[in-house]
Design an enzyme around this catalytic site. Structure first.
Site, PDB file in Angstrom:
ATOM      1  N   LEU A 259       2.711  -1.166  -1.071  1.00 51.71           N
ATOM      2  CA  LEU A 259       3.997  -0.735  -1.607  1.00 51.71           C
ATOM      3  C   LEU A 259       5.000  -0.421  -0.506  1.00 51.71           C
ATOM      4  O   LEU A 259       6.158  -0.821  -0.566  1.00 51.71           O
ATOM      5  CB  LEU A 259       3.801   0.494  -2.501  1.00 51.71           C
TER       6      LEU A 259
ATOM      7  N   ASP B 109       2.854   3.431  10.330  1.00 49.85           N
ATOM      8  CA  ASP B 109       1.470   3.365   9.869  1.00 49.85           C
ATOM      9  C   ASP B 109       0.603   4.044  10.927  1.00 49.85           C
ATOM     10  O   ASP B 109       1.028   4.223  12.072  1.00 49.85           O
ATOM     11  CB  ASP B 109       1.030   1.905   9.676  1.00 49.85           C
TER      12      ASP B 109
ATOM     13  N   ASN C 131       6.638   7.479   1.740  1.00 50.68           N
ATOM     14  CA  ASN C 131       5.622   6.753   0.979  1.00 50.68           C
ATOM     15  C   ASN C 131       4.199   6.987   1.480  1.00 50.68           C
ATOM     16  O   ASN C 131       3.245   6.715   0.765  1.00 50.68           O
ATOM     17  CB  ASN C 131       5.937   5.247   1.042  1.00 50.68           C
TER      18      ASN C 131
ATOM     19  N   TYR D 241      -4.520  15.093  -5.164  1.00 48.45           N
ATOM     20  CA  TYR D 241      -3.439  14.117  -5.298  1.00 48.45           C
ATOM     21  C   TYR D 241      -2.434  14.547  -6.374  1.00 48.45           C
ATOM     22  O   TYR D 241      -1.220  14.442  -6.187  1.00 48.45           O
ATOM     23  CB  TYR D 241      -4.054  12.759  -5.645  1.00 48.45           C
TER      24      TYR D 241
ATOM     25  N   LYS E 276       1.518  15.243  -5.603  1.00 49.75           N
ATOM     26  CA  LYS E 276       2.571  14.441  -6.227  1.00 49.75           C
ATOM     27  C   LYS E 276       3.442  15.274  -7.161  1.00 49.75           C
ATOM     28  O   LYS E 276       4.652  15.050  -7.252  1.00 49.75           O
ATOM     29  CB  LYS E 276       1.953  13.254  -6.972  1.00 49.75           C
TER      30      LYS E 276
ATOM     31  N   THR F  48      -2.194  -2.384  -6.349  1.00 49.59           N
ATOM     32  CA  THR F  48      -2.449  -2.028  -4.954  1.00 49.59           C
ATOM     33  C   THR F  48      -3.910  -2.317  -4.647  1.00 49.59           C
ATOM     34  O   THR F  48      -4.672  -2.746  -5.518  1.00 49.59           O
ATOM     35  CB  THR F  48      -2.167  -0.535  -4.710  1.00 49.59           C
TER      36      THR F  48
END
Length: 308
Positions: A17, A36, A89, A155, A159, A189
């Site tokens: 993504l 990254d 992201n 998670y 989020k 993904t």
């Protein structure tokens, strides 16, 4: 190109993504700082954007720390002369049910997703304020943060926290002309490849074919490229009046998520004692659902099972 002359940072943009977001921002004219933790992956992403005709540099570092946030902003300024857009992201998963989740599992996910968003946005906004830039903050959320999901305590917390921060930032940044929004993507993904329910969609995408309408329309599930257009739009001048929103996108579907609101209210003179609540809890039949419930797969999209 709507973003000509703009400069963007996209964290976690080496693949998947994040790379789709970075490529679309570059396609619209922005110079991009890709990021990254894997040097080879980051450099390849930057090379891909350059080969597409865009401008990009790579910063190899894990997000979470203030040092990385400063390095990202510094790379944008040093290489491209400024900063206009930040897309947070970067993420990592450590999925386990509550009793199996360790402190390290929890802390790692919170550090990358939640703290990493916080530190990067703080540095970007400081640059925007100091240089009178009416910038764009685009933070990536998840349906898990909106609804919850089994085995994802860390998670879900991260989020949900990101969306909470975005709503706060929209208020704090309004006077400076900076917008802050959350995007809730639903896309194929590396993670969805392992889920049998999505097998037909992922396999079609890998063959270069359109995903079946059941996925693209009924589920709102699509490709990374389906999400990228919304990222570029929210980064543009045309989205100057859009802030504090959580916007879902996937396949052919675009969604506006509501802010949490009270759905039922009851009043009683003198308040609610234990005895009153125990005798008749007024919301017993009105409880809100949790998690996501997917409709059954049509017969022609059922996963293929091996036969002897």
């Amino acid at each position: 190109m709507s973003l000509q002359g703009k400069v963007a940072i996209v964290t976690g943009s080496g693949r998947g993504l994040g790379l789709a977001y970075a490529r679309e921002l570059a396609r619209q004219g922005a110079a991009v700082v890709v990021n990254d933790v894997d040097a080879a992956v980051a450099e390849e992403a930057a090379a891909t954007i350059t080969a597409d005709g865009g401008r990009a540099v790579a910063v190899v570092a894990p997000v979470g720390s203030t040092e990385t946030a400063r390095a990202l902003v510094g790379a944008a300024v040093e290489n491209f002369g400024g900063l206009d857009i930040l897309v947070t992201n970067a993420g990592v998963l450590r999925d386990k049910s509550l009793l199996k989740m360790t402190d390290e599992d929890f802390d790692l996910v919170i550090n990358v997703h939640l703290r990493g968003t916080f530190t990067c946005v703080r540095e970007a906004y400081a640059y925007f304020k100091e240089n009178n830039v009416q910038g764009r903050i685009i933070a990536i959320g998840s349906p898990t943060g909106q609804r919850g999901n089994f085995g994802q305590t860390n998670y879900a917390a991260a989020k949900a926290g990101i969306v909470g921060m975005v709503r706060t930032w929209a208020m704090e940044m309004k006077k400076a002309g900076v917008t802050a929004n959350a995007v809730i993507p639903v896309a194929a993904t590396a993670m969805t490849k392992t889920v049998p329910y999505f097998a037909a969609a992922v396999e079609a995408d890998e063959r270069g074919e359109a995903m079946p309408d059941f996925f693209r329309k009924t589920l709102g599930f699509g490709t990374a490229e389906d999400v990228a257009g919304l990222i570029a739009f929210l980064a543009s001048e045309g989205a100057a009046g859009i802030t504090g929103q959580a916007i879902g996108v996937g396949g052919d579907r675009l969604q506006l998520w509501s802010h949490p609101e009270a759905v039922e209210s009851e009043y009683r003179d003198g308040g609610w004692s234990y005895e009153e609540l125990a005798s008749a809890f007024p919301f017993a039949e009105k409880q809100q659902s949790v998690g996501e419930k997917f409709p059954p797969l049509p017969a022609d999209l059922q996963p293929q099972t091996a036969t002897n």
